[in-house]
Design a protein around this motif. Structure first.
Motif, mmCIF file in Angstrom:
data_model
loop_
_atom_site.group_PDB
_atom_site.id
_atom_site.type_symbol
_atom_site.label_atom_id
_atom_site.label_comp_id
_atom_site.label_asym_id
_atom_site.label_seq_id
_atom_site.Cartn_x
_atom_site.Cartn_y
_atom_site.Cartn_z
ATOM 1 N N ASN B 5 34.889 28.290 11.372
ATOM 2 C CA ASN B 5 33.837 27.347 11.768
ATOM 3 C C ASN B 5 34.308 25.895 11.851
ATOM 4 O O ASN B 5 33.554 25.029 12.273
ATOM 5 C CB ASN B 5 32.597 27.474 10.864
ATOM 6 C CG ASN B 5 32.948 27.312 9.401
ATOM 7 O OD1 ASN B 5 34.059 26.863 9.074
ATOM 8 N ND2 ASN B 5 32.025 27.680 8.529
ATOM 9 N N ALA B 6 35.586 25.650 11.506
ATOM 10 C CA ALA B 6 36.133 24.301 11.673
ATOM 11 C C ALA B 6 36.982 24.196 12.941
ATOM 12 O O ALA B 6 37.469 23.113 13.277
ATOM 13 C CB ALA B 6 36.975 23.926 10.458
ATOM 14 N N LEU B 7 37.162 25.312 13.654
ATOM 15 C CA LEU B 7 38.012 25.285 14.855
ATOM 16 C C LEU B 7 37.248 24.750 16.057
ATOM 17 O O LEU B 7 36.036 24.897 16.148
ATOM 18 C CB LEU B 7 38.507 26.695 15.180
ATOM 19 C CG LEU B 7 39.411 27.380 14.158
ATOM 20 C CD1 LEU B 7 39.846 28.743 14.688
ATOM 21 C CD2 LEU B 7 40.641 26.515 13.853
ATOM 22 N N GLU B 8 38.001 24.157 16.979
ATOM 23 C CA GLU B 8 37.382 23.769 18.242
ATOM 24 C C GLU B 8 37.249 24.994 19.122
ATOM 25 O O GLU B 8 38.183 25.801 19.222
ATOM 26 C CB GLU B 8 38.217 22.685 18.923
ATOM 27 C CG GLU B 8 37.796 21.319 18.440
ATOM 28 C CD GLU B 8 38.197 20.219 19.382
ATOM 29 O OE1 GLU B 8 38.110 20.385 20.607
ATOM 30 O OE2 GLU B 8 38.613 19.174 18.868
ATOM 31 N N THR B 9 36.111 25.099 19.747
ATOM 32 C CA THR B 9 35.829 26.246 20.602
ATOM 33 C C THR B 9 35.973 25.860 22.066
ATOM 34 O O THR B 9 35.865 24.674 22.384
ATOM 35 C CB THR B 9 34.392 26.728 20.338
ATOM 36 O OG1 THR B 9 33.523 25.588 20.417
ATOM 37 C CG2 THR B 9 34.277 27.383 18.981
ATOM 38 N N PRO B 10 36.212 26.824 22.965
ATOM 39 C CA PRO B 10 36.496 28.224 22.681
ATOM 40 C C PRO B 10 37.954 28.430 22.271
ATOM 41 O O PRO B 10 38.826 27.660 22.678
ATOM 42 C CB PRO B 10 36.231 28.905 24.027
ATOM 43 C CG PRO B 10 36.553 27.851 25.043
ATOM 44 C CD PRO B 10 36.175 26.549 24.417
ATOM 45 N N SER B 262 30.944 28.196 20.615
ATOM 46 C CA SER B 262 29.854 27.425 20.004
ATOM 47 C C SER B 262 28.596 27.527 20.844
ATOM 48 O O SER B 262 28.659 27.482 22.082
ATOM 49 C CB SER B 262 30.222 25.932 19.948
ATOM 50 O OG SER B 262 31.234 25.680 19.018
ATOM 51 N N ASP B 276 29.809 27.608 24.925
ATOM 52 C CA ASP B 276 30.908 26.933 25.619
ATOM 53 C C ASP B 276 32.054 27.884 25.961
ATOM 54 O O ASP B 276 33.167 27.427 26.241
ATOM 55 C CB ASP B 276 31.409 25.739 24.797
ATOM 56 C CG ASP B 276 31.979 26.155 23.449
ATOM 57 O OD1 ASP B 276 31.900 27.348 23.100
ATOM 58 O OD2 ASP B 276 32.505 25.276 22.725
ATOM 59 N N MET B 341 28.361 29.213 15.579
ATOM 60 C CA MET B 341 29.447 29.875 16.301
ATOM 61 C C MET B 341 29.257 31.384 16.342
ATOM 62 O O MET B 341 28.705 31.982 15.420
ATOM 63 C CB MET B 341 30.789 29.536 15.658
ATOM 64 C CG MET B 341 31.171 28.074 15.849
ATOM 65 S SD MET B 341 32.871 27.746 15.321
ATOM 66 C CE MET B 341 32.902 25.946 15.481
#
Lengths: 378, 378
Positions: B5-10, B262, B276, B341
């Motif tokens: 949940n801290a990663l940039e998506t996608p 997200s 996204d 997410m």
């Protein structure tokens, strides 16, 4: 000078002559309609191409990812509209770009997003300009033109000290599914009407709306009036593709992008020619499947870019393409031998381009005059 | 430790627990059938994953591009079968790899290719080993098992001082289009029979055929006998995907690959959730469209990887995914808020993987224990 037939296949070929002609034609159209073009950088993902597309315009562009935003900003473009609702996890990266001097605008269509945006902008001690996304065709995101939340979001963005209400934006993406030029014109009217109506609603409540942004390649090409609109966004028009040709928005001769492939075999009893350009090189896009002429995974041309009759990529595996005659009569392409090269026009320029990391640029002929990189990822 | 949940998506998520379980299961199956597994590197495009897949096997792998061949060779794998007919323009690069010590084998199905191969091998003063590709299912390339050209090519490769007849190879790719486990078993028999029959034809003429290579993930999983076969090639089995689950080759719980996305908005009146992750992150693959359960552009799970009922990606634009309930009743996922997410299981692991440059590895949970790169391009 290297020629196409010396390149390793599969690879992406960009005809600069067609590109410049396509860009000049839309510039002329926008000038006639009195509207600025804010080209979309998501198709080309390359600064040289986008620089050509902003020449003579106000200089701003549209992007679909922060990777594009950072790339174009690093290459001198400061005015950027990020036309995908920003996920909260991306807001710090957006803030960092703005702190560096980018005039980056985001879009949103809910109070949830507006509140998160204001909070993050405050945390970063900056002002983030935002456009309210309008749903003009029901195909995806956006506030419907008659919804009360338009004003609620507008008031919030205007009142918050860390957000700036920049205006409204809509994208009639459903125009890709139209079946006639007439229906695209109707769609263009709907797109403009929705945006202008929302701008009026905001302004009547004394809310600012400097930007009224619309656009898609089909509607940009066929809109009869853009009164009340301040800018048009479009990206595919630079390259065009078979979906656009099927819509009547361009001709096959306008398509500037192709994939160079080598013949690696035949299944003669079936009239099949096998190449080394499968879906990894062409993408899985089958956008013409629902059109009057189904072009398979692409229309096959000789190395000079001239279509070989009705020869299409009828099937695609990961690294194999199967060429067959669309009409079922295997006349065309039967002269092709192992090692011969063909060029395949794509269904969808954005999707096919995305499978490659560079363009081999030609100017009508087969001499490669430049190699230009593409940016990818997020 | 970073959590999902801290990663940039996608971005791409790989569940190492499922991966190791999938690999162990096929290893066990191959051991029972007495056959070596030559894993296909085209799905993972990553050395750590492929090293796991060759553990306990003979050590050779399959590749679909020379980029993969060079990458895996640079990472210590010397025995490589390039399972796409080599375009003449690629032969010097193949020769360079062999000169560096790679035991690279090519495949071909025509005398034209055989002659070009022998000529280029001679020019480079090397011997290139080659397998004759057999068409066991009519889906693409290869010599049909009864064709005279099998022996013609075999004799030529054996006689030429610069080529070495290595055996036969076939891929029952049509197994992807099967509608039942029973029909995949029939396909597996056909695949084996075609390869073994061709090996027999060559050997009866005193031509060498040390390798009898078959494989596809469905047939590898369901073949009842592989008598006469020396190796099986498969790639998708490491990750599995919705197409494989639809075929009955795996379950949804076996799928090790997913795309983290997200939530960026809603269209509540339609029951839509907007994310996204569009086709740029998921690929345009719609492989389940023709199966009993159409999973759209992917099946939606929560961040822990548990499916959210019948919630699927019903539509995809370049950077937008539209989530909707497959059954039409918008029950599932309605709790999802902007910024939440989800993880999306792909239709086709090869195609979805290809849209990304790295894996975020988890071990059942949401802690990211490693980031592994993928190789791409040609």
């Amino acid at each position: 000078m290297v020629k196409l037939n010396a390149l390793e296949t599969p690879c992406l070929v960009l005809d600069w002559k067609r590109l410049t002609r396509n860009i000049a034609a839309l510039h002329k159209r926008m000038q006639r309609l009195g509207v600025n073009l804010r080209p979309h950088g998501k198709t080309a993902k390359n600064i040289e191409v986008v620089n050509l597309a902003i020449a003579g315009q106000d200089g701003g562009i549209t992007v679909s990812t922060l990777k594009e935003a950072e790339y174009y900003f690093a290459n001198g473009i400061e005015d950027l509209t990020y036309a995908v609702g920003a996920a909260p996890v991306k807001l710090n990266r957006i803030a960092a770009l703005i702190k560096k001097g980018a005039r980056l605008k985001v879009i949103l269509d809910s109070m949830d997003q507006a509140r998160i945006l204001a909070e993050r902008a405050q945390m970063n001690d900056i002002v983030i300009p935002a456009l309210i996304e309008i749903d003009s065709d029901g195909h995806r995101s956006g506030v419907r033109p008659d919804e009360p939340r338009l004003l609620e979001i507008g008031r919030f963005l205007h009142a918050s000290p860390h957000t700036e209400l920049q205006g409204v934006l809509t994208h009639a993406g459903a125009s890709y599914d139209c079946r006639s030029v007439k229906s695209i014109r109707v769609m263009a009217d709907k797109e403009r009407d929705a945006a202008v109506r929302c701008a009026d609603r905001l302004r009547r409540r004394d809310l600012p709306c400097p930007t009224v942004s619309v656009g898609s390649t089909p509607t940009a090409n066929l809109a009869r009036s853009l009164d009340g609109v301040t800018e048009v966004r479009a990206g595919v028009f630079m390259f065009y593709d078979l979906v656009m040709a099927g819509l009547g928005v361009c001709t096959v001769e306008d398509i500037a992008l192709s994939v160079l492939a080598s013949v690696i075999g035949h299944q003669k009893d079936k009239g099949w020619i096998i190449t080394d350009a499968g879906w990894m090189a062409l993408s899985r896009d089958r956008g013409t499947a629902s059109q009057a002429i189904d072009q398979g995974y692409g229309l096959v041309c000789d190395i000079n870019g001239c279509p070989l009759g009705n020869l299409v990529v009828s099937g695609a595996n990961q690294e194999h393409g199967i060429l067959a005659d669309r009409s079922g009569t295997p006349d065309h392409g039967q002269h092709l031998r192992v090692g011969d090269m063909v060029r395949i026009l794509p269904n969808h320029a954005c999707a096919t381009g995305a499978m490659h990391d560079r363009y081999h640029v030609v100017e009508g002929g087969i001499e490669v005059v430049a190699v230009l990189n593409r940016v990818s990822g997020w």
